[in-house]
Scaffold this active site. Structure first.
Site, PDB file in Angstrom:
ATOM      1  N   GLU A   1    -125.205  87.487   2.101  1.00 19.93           N
ATOM      2  CA  GLU A   1    -126.019  86.385   1.600  1.00 19.93           C
ATOM      3  C   GLU A   1    -127.432  86.423   2.185  1.00 19.93           C
ATOM      4  OE1 GLU A   1    -126.835  82.454  -0.168  1.00 19.93           O
ATOM      5  OE2 GLU A   1    -125.773  84.297  -0.664  1.00 19.93           O
TER       6      GLU A   1
ATOM      7  N   HIS B   1    -131.464  80.837  -9.418  1.00 12.48           N
ATOM      8  CA  HIS B   1    -130.891  79.511  -9.204  1.00 12.48           C
ATOM      9  C   HIS B   1    -131.311  78.965  -7.843  1.00 12.48           C
ATOM     10  CE1 HIS B   1    -128.032  82.538  -7.709  1.00 12.48           C
ATOM     11  NE2 HIS B   1    -127.686  81.658  -6.780  1.00 12.48           N
TER      12      HIS B   1
ATOM     13  N   ARG C   1    -131.086  75.359  -0.439  1.00 18.14           N
ATOM     14  CA  ARG C   1    -130.897  76.819  -0.398  1.00 18.14           C
ATOM     15  C   ARG C   1    -131.870  77.353  -1.420  1.00 18.14           C
ATOM     16  NH1 ARG C   1    -131.296  81.578  -0.169  1.00 18.14           N
ATOM     17  NH2 ARG C   1    -129.592  83.107  -0.179  1.00 18.14           N
TER      18      ARG C   1
ATOM     19  N   HIS D   1    -129.626  87.462  -7.151  1.00 17.31           N
ATOM     20  CA  HIS D   1    -129.029  88.637  -6.516  1.00 17.31           C
ATOM     21  C   HIS D   1    -128.343  89.488  -7.563  1.00 17.31           C
ATOM     22  CE1 HIS D   1    -125.958  85.488  -6.474  1.00 17.31           C
ATOM     23  NE2 HIS D   1    -126.670  84.840  -5.573  1.00 17.31           N
TER      24      HIS D   1
END
Length: 389
Positions: free
Chosen positions: A165, A143, A95, A100
């Site tokens: 997301e 991250h 990912r 965010h």
């Protein structure tokens, strides 16, 4: 159609002398999953918004190396405080590096994940987490996630019901929308070093699984100048054991970095009950991990509604509304209670009545002596064993 309509074992919207059989088209499988919507208890009354949505009904985003599906305010309009994402990564899949505006809380459901980040003091962080482990990133912390051998699946929770997301700040997306000349100047390289950068975001993509064993767990906040730990071993906590189950609570008191989201992992034995209570500080967002449950939510003004839940379902209880959660299956019930708050807090109905002068309680509710004796006993546990009728 005829087979559904004629199904003799199908549940019917009948309770006592009220209701009638279904004659028209129906989804029998759905009716079996939600019998208390089809035939509500007599105590249900008035209009209460929908407080259940299943990840099975959510749109799934398929990517090379994995998938992601979400339950936000779009799918469950009442859920304004928190949103959730169920994500799967194949072995080695990433990912991608991102950040965010919202805080991110996560629980590993299956497999193992390598978590990497930096904090606001430029301390690097890396840790390998497994089933029952958490990570948490405050807003703006960059991250990335990578599944280890065997792949992984996890739940992500964000402190904004409208968050998607799919709307994160992605490093590949930023590169793709920055002139090559600016990138070259920023990093002090020739433009041809950037010829192969992706032309769009990657989001989830395959990569070789990490070869090394667990990396040093950095950021222990132990006075050596390292930053805070972004991970927590929830199942390593000793649970609060009760006659009807157990609970593990994690918030900023035992996971200091988790300033925006608090949680409780609740386990209820067959026949047990998560006692009647309410939360005085935040809405509750639930994720059901195992078993089947019934929850009635009391919304004041004579309004109450009952919902049924299974593994993979999201439940929601608006701020301060009274409720209980009952294990309706033959096996254990396990679910998460999540709050957009730095601390977990609830108010027990039993405790409130027990700590109020007995005569005042009796005048309110006209209780029998057996009930008054029960109230004078020790406080009802968070998870109560079912009393015999």
């Amino acid at each position: 159609m005829g087979a559904d309509r004629a199904a003799g074992d199908a549940p019917q919207p009948i309770r006592g002398s009220a209701g009638a059989t279904v004659l028209g088209p129906r989804n029998v499988a759905r009716d079996r999953q939600a019998p208390d919507l089809l035939a509500p208890p007599d105590t249900d009354s008035g209009t209460v918004p929908n407080l259940r949505f299943s990840f099975a009904d959510a749109h799934n985003r398929l990517e090379p190396g994995g998938w992601a599906r979400e339950v936000t305010e779009r799918e469950l309009p009442v859920a304004t405080a928190l949103a959730g994402v169920n994500m799967r990564l194949e072995a080695g899949a990433v990912r991608e590096m991102h950040w965010h505006k919202q805080a991110e809380w996560a629980l590993v459901l299956e497999g193992r994940v390598r978590v990497t980040a930096i904090d606001l003091e430029s301390h690097g962080f890396a840790d390998d987490v497994g089933v029952g482990d958490l990570w948490y990133f405050p807003p703006g912390i960059p991250h990335a996630l990578q599944a280890l051998e065997g792949g992984a699946e996890f739940l992500l929770v964000f402190d904004d019901g409208g968050f998607s997301e799919s709307a994160t700040f992605l490093v590949t997306d930023w590169f793709a929308h920055t002139p090559r000349s600016v990138l070259a100047a920023n990093f002090g390289v020739a433009k041809d070093e950037l010829d192969d950068i992706p032309g769009q975001e990657r989001y989830i993509f395959p990569a070789p699984a990490p070869v090394s064993a667990d990396p040093p767990r950095s950021g222990q906040d132990d006075g050596d100048g390292a930053g805070p730990s972004f991970t927590h071993r929830l199942l390593a906590q000793s649970p609060v054991q009760t006659p009807g189950g157990k609970v593990r609570i994690v918030d900023s008191a035992n996971f200091p970095v988790a300033a925006n989201i608090a949680a409780a992992l609740v386990e209820v034995e067959p026949g047990g009950l998560r006692e009647m209570h309410w939360h005085p500080n935040a809405d509750e967002w639930q994720y059901h991990l195992e078993g089947s449950a019934r929850m009635t939510v009391f919304a004041a003004e004579g309004r109450a509604r009952t919902f049924d839940y299974r593994a993979g379902d999201v439940g929601y209880v608006p701020f301060a509304m009274g409720h209980y959660v009952e294990n309706t299956g033959d096996g254990p019930l396990r679910f998460l209670e999540m709050f957009a708050s730095n601390r977990f807090a609830d108010v027990s109905l039993h405790q409130w009545l027990a700590l109020t002068p007995p005569q005042l309680v009796r005048e309110h509710l006209h209780l029998g002596e057996g009930m008054m004796t029960a109230l004078r006993a020790e406080k009802q546990p968070v998870v109560a064993a079912r009393r015999s009728a």
